[in-house]
Design a protein around this motif. Structure first.
Motif, PDB file in Angstrom:
ATOM      1  N   ILE A  94       0.860  -1.186   0.000  1.00 21.99           N
ATOM      2  CA  ILE A  94       0.000   0.000   0.000  1.00 21.99           C
ATOM      3  C   ILE A  94       0.894   1.233   0.000  1.00 21.99           C
ATOM      4  O   ILE A  94       1.600   1.502   0.974  1.00 21.99           O
ATOM      5  CB  ILE A  94      -0.931   0.016   1.225  1.00 21.99           C
ATOM      6  CG1 ILE A  94      -1.747  -1.282   1.295  1.00 21.99           C
ATOM      7  CG2 ILE A  94      -1.856   1.225   1.176  1.00 21.99           C
ATOM      8  CD1 ILE A  94      -2.504  -1.460   2.594  1.00 21.99           C
ATOM      9  N   LEU A 107      -7.434   5.853   6.870  1.00 23.71           N
ATOM     10  CA  LEU A 107      -7.451   4.923   5.748  1.00 23.71           C
ATOM     11  C   LEU A 107      -6.522   3.740   6.001  1.00 23.71           C
ATOM     12  O   LEU A 107      -6.871   2.584   5.723  1.00 23.71           O
ATOM     13  CB  LEU A 107      -7.041   5.652   4.466  1.00 23.71           C
ATOM     14  CG  LEU A 107      -7.041   4.825   3.179  1.00 23.71           C
ATOM     15  CD1 LEU A 107      -8.433   4.281   2.885  1.00 23.71           C
ATOM     16  CD2 LEU A 107      -6.543   5.661   2.009  1.00 23.71           C
ATOM     17  N   LEU A 111      -7.618  -0.166   6.031  1.00 23.60           N
ATOM     18  CA  LEU A 111      -6.985  -1.105   5.104  1.00 23.60           C
ATOM     19  C   LEU A 111      -6.334  -2.261   5.855  1.00 23.60           C
ATOM     20  O   LEU A 111      -6.375  -3.413   5.404  1.00 23.60           O
ATOM     21  CB  LEU A 111      -5.945  -0.377   4.250  1.00 23.60           C
ATOM     22  CG  LEU A 111      -6.502   0.532   3.152  1.00 23.60           C
ATOM     23  CD1 LEU A 111      -5.395   1.389   2.549  1.00 23.60           C
ATOM     24  CD2 LEU A 111      -7.181  -0.291   2.062  1.00 23.60           C
ATOM     25  N   TYR A 329     -14.715   4.642   3.937  1.00 20.56           N
ATOM     26  CA  TYR A 329     -13.366   4.123   3.721  1.00 20.56           C
ATOM     27  C   TYR A 329     -13.383   2.597   3.690  1.00 20.56           C
ATOM     28  O   TYR A 329     -12.623   1.968   2.949  1.00 20.56           O
ATOM     29  CB  TYR A 329     -12.430   4.597   4.833  1.00 20.56           C
ATOM     30  CG  TYR A 329     -11.952   6.024   4.688  1.00 20.56           C
ATOM     31  CD1 TYR A 329     -12.134   6.722   3.507  1.00 20.56           C
ATOM     32  CD2 TYR A 329     -11.310   6.667   5.734  1.00 20.56           C
ATOM     33  CE1 TYR A 329     -11.700   8.026   3.369  1.00 20.56           C
ATOM     34  CE2 TYR A 329     -10.861   7.975   5.613  1.00 20.56           C
ATOM     35  CZ  TYR A 329     -11.060   8.649   4.430  1.00 20.56           C
ATOM     36  OH  TYR A 329     -10.619   9.939   4.294  1.00 20.56           O
ATOM     37  N   ARG A 330     -14.243   2.022   4.509  1.00 25.65           N
ATOM     38  CA  ARG A 330     -14.320   0.556   4.534  1.00 25.65           C
ATOM     39  C   ARG A 330     -14.763   0.018   3.177  1.00 25.65           C
ATOM     40  O   ARG A 330     -14.209  -0.956   2.672  1.00 25.65           O
ATOM     41  CB  ARG A 330     -15.275   0.083   5.625  1.00 25.65           C
ATOM     42  CG  ARG A 330     -15.335  -1.435   5.727  1.00 25.65           C
ATOM     43  CD  ARG A 330     -16.183  -1.935   6.879  1.00 25.65           C
ATOM     44  NE  ARG A 330     -16.114  -3.381   6.942  1.00 25.65           N
ATOM     45  CZ  ARG A 330     -15.170  -4.069   7.560  1.00 25.65           C
ATOM     46  NH1 ARG A 330     -14.209  -3.434   8.196  1.00 25.65           N
ATOM     47  NH2 ARG A 330     -15.168  -5.389   7.555  1.00 25.65           N
ATOM     48  N   HIS A 332     -14.338   1.521   0.335  1.00 28.10           N
ATOM     49  CA  HIS A 332     -13.186   1.725  -0.547  1.00 28.10           C
ATOM     50  C   HIS A 332     -12.247   0.513  -0.471  1.00 28.10           C
ATOM     51  O   HIS A 332     -11.801  -0.020  -1.494  1.00 28.10           O
ATOM     52  CB  HIS A 332     -12.402   2.978  -0.126  1.00 28.10           C
ATOM     53  CG  HIS A 332     -12.839   4.235  -0.798  1.00 28.10           C
ATOM     54  ND1 HIS A 332     -13.930   4.953  -0.391  1.00 28.10           N
ATOM     55  CD2 HIS A 332     -12.323   4.912  -1.859  1.00 28.10           C
ATOM     56  CE1 HIS A 332     -14.070   6.020  -1.157  1.00 28.10           C
ATOM     57  NE2 HIS A 332     -13.112   6.017  -2.061  1.00 28.10           N
ATOM     58  N   ALA A 333     -11.926   0.108   0.762  1.00 23.56           N
ATOM     59  CA  ALA A 333     -10.975  -0.988   0.963  1.00 23.56           C
ATOM     60  C   ALA A 333     -11.530  -2.309   0.430  1.00 23.56           C
ATOM     61  O   ALA A 333     -10.808  -3.089  -0.208  1.00 23.56           O
ATOM     62  CB  ALA A 333     -10.633  -1.111   2.445  1.00 23.56           C
ATOM     63  N   GLU A 334     -12.808  -2.568   0.673  1.00 24.44           N
ATOM     64  CA  GLU A 334     -13.421  -3.813   0.196  1.00 24.44           C
ATOM     65  C   GLU A 334     -13.400  -3.887  -1.328  1.00 24.44           C
ATOM     66  O   GLU A 334     -13.069  -4.932  -1.912  1.00 24.44           O
ATOM     67  CB  GLU A 334     -14.861  -3.912   0.709  1.00 24.44           C
ATOM     68  CG  GLU A 334     -14.964  -4.142   2.204  1.00 24.44           C
ATOM     69  CD  GLU A 334     -16.387  -4.017   2.721  1.00 24.44           C
ATOM     70  OE1 GLU A 334     -16.648  -4.469   3.850  1.00 24.44           O
ATOM     71  OE2 GLU A 334     -17.246  -3.462   1.996  1.00 24.44           O
TER      72      GLU A 334
END
Length: 375
Positions: A94, A107, A111, A329-330, A332-334
């Motif tokens: 990352i 974030l 992540l 944000y969650r 986004h990460a998924e």
């Protein structure tokens, strides 16, 4: 990378040789010894593990026989390229800009959690430009690569872009639509439009934007470049470029922790007769700006409506309750993990941009404009 020193007092059926085998396999599981990678020399491993050279040699010989390692004459011992995936924990590189901003900390936390839930080991690499060595190191050392751009994608060196497109290591860009560059991406770009639409519904036409900026090499870089561009296009529909320029409040990244002062400075230059009736800004600076507005005699939301954009866990504890465009944000990460695995399984697919839909969260910092905006 930490290799556990062998405890001479520890009892194990395979003796010290078995313990060394177990530690090497553990490093393979963690992804520290990757497929086709060269192991440290047997003497170096013996020193790190605190055992004899012959113990390490016997352990490596056993792992060669079991098809985990292979010896190459004159070069050394390598992890085999066909080691089963269940023997290796995949790593997610990352790349995050080395800017001290609360959003990046949030974030990174999300992540880390999502990677853990998916059995992937996250490895963070901080950088300040595309030319930083850490970007290449992340690409070369990890199974997947997630990029939070440190600079505009247009500045991405062509040689690096070619490598990213090659598909050897799946790459996904977070926060910007990278499909024009041949890369998958996950964005929350729709939040700007959602915020403007809601404010206009309440009668606000003149909508300001607070941005985080950094001057580098004579160029002004905005951390939220896409949000800025979308906002500016919508404002230019009704106002001149000169008027729109006055509606932007810039916070230097190095003074990011002082949003109060940035807003005070803006008021000092422009006076309290603001060129906007509503202000959109990053959630992380919202409370500081609200405090500065109140201290300056600008009651929120009676004199100035403030709409925050972002996703921070502590937002629900702010008082007054923030009116918010939340972009998870969650989620986004998924979606990023989903896109990376999609690219790994089907590398020939065309690039795709996954979109995180915004959520309007009612609060106490935005109110209808009465009488209608006629500034």
């Amino acid at each position: 990378m930490e290799i556990a020193m062998i405890d001479n007092s520890e009892k194990f059926n395979g003796g010290k040789t078995g313990l060394v085998e177990q530690e090497i396999l553990r490093q393979i599981d963690l992804g520290n010894f990757r497929r086709n990678s060269l192991l440290p020399s047997e003497r170096e491993l013996a020193k790190q593990l605190g055992v004899s050279y012959m113990t390490v040699r016997r352990a490596i010989g056993k792992l060669v026989d079991d098809s985990f390692l292979t010896r190459v004459q004159g070069k050394g011992t390598y992890v085999r390229g066909d080691v089963p995936l269940h023997r290796m924990q995949q790593t997610l590189g990352i790349v995050v800009p080395a800017w001290e901003t609360p959003e990046h900390a949030d974030l990174m936390m999300i992540l880390t959690a999502i990677a853990g839930e998916n059995g992937v080991l996250p490895k963070f690499h901080l950088c300040r430009s595309w030319e930083d060595r850490t970007v290449v190191e992340a690409y070369e050392s990890c199974d997947y690569l997630l990029l939070v751009p440190p600079a505009p994608l247009a500045d991405l060196p062509e040689e690096m872009l070619v490598r990213f497109r090659a598909g050897t290591t799946p790459v996904v860009v977070l926060g910007l639509d990278a499909t024009p560059y041949g890369l998958d991406s996950v964005t929350g770009d729709a939040c700007t439009e959602a915020g403007i639409r809601e404010l206009r519904r309440l009668g606000h036409c003149r909508i300001g934007l607070m941005t985080q900026v950094e001057e580098r090499g004579g160029k002004l870089l905005r951390q939220t470049e896409t949000f800025y561009r979308n906002w500016r296009l919508r404002m230019l529909e009704r106002f001149s470029a000169k008027e729109v320029d006055r509606m932007e409040i810039r916070i230097p990244v190095k003074a990011y922790e002082l949003p109060h002062q940035a807003f005070y400075d803006y008021l000092y230059v422009n006076g309290k007769d603001l060129p906007f009736t509503a202000l959109m800004l990053p959630l992380a600076v919202a409370w500081g700006v609200i405090s500065a507005a109140a201290d300056s005699g600008l009651a929120v939301p009676q004199k100035l409506s403030i709409l925050s954009i972002g996703d921070r866990q502590e937002a629900r504890f702010y008082r007054p309750r923030l009116s918010l465009v939340r972009v998870s944000y969650r989620r986004h990460a998924e979606l990023a993990l989903e896109a990376l695995r999609r690219r790994m399984q089907e590398p020939g697919l065309p690039p795709r941009c996954f979109t995180v839909e915004p959520e309007l969260v009612p609060g106490e910092t935005v109110s209808p404009l009465l009488p209608p905006d006629n500034l």
